[in-house]
Design an enzyme around this catalytic site. Structure first.
Site, PDB file in Angstrom:
ATOM      1  N   LYS A 193      35.393  31.459  13.702  1.00 27.06           N
ATOM      2  CA  LYS A 193      35.844  31.698  15.072  1.00 27.06           C
ATOM      3  C   LYS A 193      37.228  31.083  15.267  1.00 27.06           C
ATOM      4  O   LYS A 193      37.502  29.972  14.817  1.00 27.06           O
ATOM      5  CB  LYS A 193      34.861  31.089  16.071  1.00 27.06           C
ATOM      6  N   ARG A 253      15.507  39.343  30.650  1.00 30.72           N
ATOM      7  CA  ARG A 253      14.954  39.602  29.329  1.00 30.72           C
ATOM      8  C   ARG A 253      13.605  38.904  29.116  1.00 30.72           C
ATOM      9  O   ARG A 253      12.940  39.155  28.123  1.00 30.72           O
ATOM     10  CB  ARG A 253      15.951  39.158  28.258  1.00 30.72           C
ATOM     11  N   GLU A 274      15.269  34.275  24.985  1.00 32.93           N
ATOM     12  CA  GLU A 274      14.846  34.027  26.364  1.00 32.93           C
ATOM     13  C   GLU A 274      13.336  34.120  26.531  1.00 32.93           C
ATOM     14  O   GLU A 274      12.733  33.332  27.275  1.00 32.93           O
ATOM     15  CB  GLU A 274      15.542  35.018  27.308  1.00 32.93           C
TER      16      GLU A 274
END
Length: 617
Positions: free
Chosen positions: A280, A394, A366
């Site tokens: 990243k 979700r 989740e």
């Protein structure tokens, strides 16, 4: 101004495919420089996009996009993809009102083959596309690009499990920018990747399977030998077990490794899995050093980097939650905090530092987060699930089946309720009141300021059942809340302004827009506080003394708090006129939060106009 001689020649991937291979590293440098310059002017996701420059170029160079389908998981790494697919000029309006989205969007470009913004959907969608190609007889490839974080979600493994038995021509690319990979990412791995992705190796393996198929014992021996040999050089046994041909890991910033491997994989049949390693923020040292800080950025000077805030600004609701969480944890050792991979966004950094043994980041999972909380609550622990409104969607089944049905004392700290701004429709918390209010046993609170937020969180913690506190993204009123941990009487609102004729029933921070409108209209304003249980006595009182009731909420108008007020009036057999204000029955685009409120008629001026129009009728 920087110059981009190669990038200037590219209006579409077809132009990219006309370049010589030797020119691609220079193109990558230009694309990375343009990304940095552009995002520093508009804000947006930076680290993830800098990390996928070479992969983006390689994919569009090797595959015949848009005929070949690329599905980008989450999609916050697709700015380079947008630039190379004809939207370079539009980047000036990225994530701004009327501008292009920060995520893939089918209506925006034929190169955006699937709309994404929530994680772990790419493999399922790409598998569907691969099967559709088979069903319709079309020759095209389907590629899913998924990060190692998104691979923690169960949906990704559900798709892998299905793909392994369907034998469609699917390529899954794992963009690994976090894991520590044991084998060195260098020349040996590059050579192995080329060999293992070559048609000769794969043809020999398939032929061997057919020959050895007459003897199950011989096939098993051969399989074990192959796994042993490959296990020494790749970590791909898991994906092989799912039925994929695993290749990698290879350096995702090395075009001389990526392109030949992708070219080989493009010729293979069946499910293929390519593991690449990227970093990243690659190419921008400040983002490489702190990819979390540079993950999502506001406008900044990229030559100097993001500067530390001087302080003095208003606290955010997330900060109010963070402070409350640590204060309550100091008071009660039963408290634990759970996040589905949103430590920074949900305000849990301080809590993790102070109470590491009571902090649980379960990854992008989740559903598991909510049921894990339910299990904790069964045996005397007090779990706080810190979750964005849009991500709680979700885990709806788990909220109903595992928490509410069993009436377990789980606290839901729901951040980003209402319109969130530049992330747009995929991240607006537009529906939580609607989907929470219909669930039995739930207590649902909507604070209008930081003091109420703190008191509601305390109320939820002490309530012996499921409770949700739903607060918005962004700044509070600027008034420091009390340090005390006081509760509220459940189901009781309060009148904040007394007026004539019109009464506003406000749910959440839009109370302040209602108070502004009330000055013009000389209206009464009630802070309802609780969407469930509703303060029926207050509704009855206001209906008896006013000619018009107006509910106001930053939630879908259908099924929201206003609908509960309408139901209460019907149950009470009261025929008082009611005007319900909330988010309209459509998906709302991205833009500045106040600008979006204005666009849907929830600012003070629009509220006055709508009430006056109703009164005139």
């Amino acid at each position: 101004m920087p110059s981009y001689p190669l990038l200037d020649t590219i209006q579409s991937p077809a132009d990219l495919r006309q370049l010589e291979r030797k020119d691609l590293p220079a193109l990558a440098d230009e694309l990375r420089a343009f990304l940095l310059e552009s995002v520093s002017r508009t804000g947006g996701h930076l680290s993830s996009n800098l990390g996928t420059v070479e992969l983006t170029i390689a994919l569009h160079y090797v595959f015949e996009t848009p005929n070949d389908r690329i599905v980008w998981d989450v999609g916050h790494q697709t700015y380079g993809h947008k630039i190379l697919t004809g939207r370079r000029d539009a980047m000036a309006g990225l994530r701004q009102y009327g501008g292009i989205s920060g995520f893939p969007r089918r209506s925006e470009s034929p190169y955006d083959t699937f709309g994404t913004a929530h994680s772990s959907t790419s493999i399922s969608a790409a598998l569907g596309m691969a099967e559709a190609s088979r069903q319709t007889g079309q020759a095209r490839k389907a590629i899913a690009v998924i990060g190692d974080g998104a691979m923690s979600a169960g949906m990704a493994f559900e798709a892998l499990n299905n793909a392994g038995v369907m034998d469609d021509d699917l390529l899954v690319i794992l963009n690994d920018n976090e894991m520590s990979i044991s084998p060195p990412v260098g020349a040996l791995t590059k050579i192995l990747a080329r060999l293992l992705s070559g048609r000769t190796f794969n043809a020999a393996r398939r032929a061997g399977e057919k020959v050895l198929g007459v003897s199950q014992s011989m096939l098993e021996i051969a399989k074990r030998v192959e796994e042993h040999v490959k296990g020494m050089i790749t970590p791909g046994t898991l994906f092989e077990e799912f039925g994929f041909n695993y290749i990698g890991p290879i350096d995702g910033h090395d075009l001389d490794a990526l392109i030949p491997t992708l070219q080989n994989l493009a010729k293979l049949k069946g499910p293929q899995f390519l593991h690449i390693v990227t970093r990243k923020g690659h190419g921008y040292k400040l983002a490489e050093a702190d990819p979390v800080l540079y993950h999502g950025v506001a406008k900044f000077d990229h030559t100097a980097g993001i500067q530390a805030s001087k302080g003095g600004g208003k606290a955010t609701y997330t900060q109010v939650f963070s402070d409350w969480l640590c204060d309550m944890a100091a008071r009660d050792s039963r408290l634990v905090a759970i996040t589905p991979a949103m430590r920074e966004g949900s305000g849990l950094v301080r809590f993790e530092q102070e109470y590491p043994s009571r902090y649980f980041d379960v990854g992008i999972a989740e559903q598991h987060a909510v049921t894990f909380a339910a299990g904790l609550a069964c045996d005397g622990v007090k779990p706080v699930v810190a979750i964005y409104s849009t991500f709680l969607q979700r885990a709806y089944d788990q909220l109903i089946h595992d928490v509410a049905l069993q009436n377990l004392p789980v606290i839901f700290a729901i951040d980003r309720g209402g319109l969130v701004g530049a992330d747009g429709a995929t991240h607006h918390g537009s529906f939580d009141l609607s989907f929470l209010l219909c669930v039995p046993n739930m207590v649902v609170m909507t604070p209008s300021d930081e003091e109420e937020c703190r008191r509601m969180l305390t109320t939820a913690f002490h309530h012996d059942g499921p409770a949700a506190v739903r607060y918005p993204r962004g700044s509070t009123t600027g008034q420091a809340p009390s340090s005390e941990l006081r509760t509220l009487a459940i189901g009781k609102g309060e009148i904040r302004r007394k007026g004539q004729s019109v009464a506003f029933l406000a749910f959440g921070p839009l109370l302040h827009e209602a108070l502004k409108a009330a000055e013009t209209l000389d209206a009464t304003v009630a802070d309802m506080r609780f969407a469930k249980p509703l303060d029926i006595d207050l509704v009855r009182e206001l209906a008896a003394s006013h000619d018009l009731l107006v509910t106001i909420e930053e939630n879908a108008i259908i099924g929201g708090a206003g609908s509960e007020v309408a139901r209460a009036l019907e149950d009470l057999n009261i025929a008082c006129p009611l005007l319900r204000m909330g988010l309209p029955d459509r998906f709302i685009d991205h833009g500045d939060q106040q600008q979006l409120l204005n666009s849907v008629g929830l600012d003070a001026i629009s509220i006055v106009e709508r009430v006056q129009s109703r009164l005139s009728k």
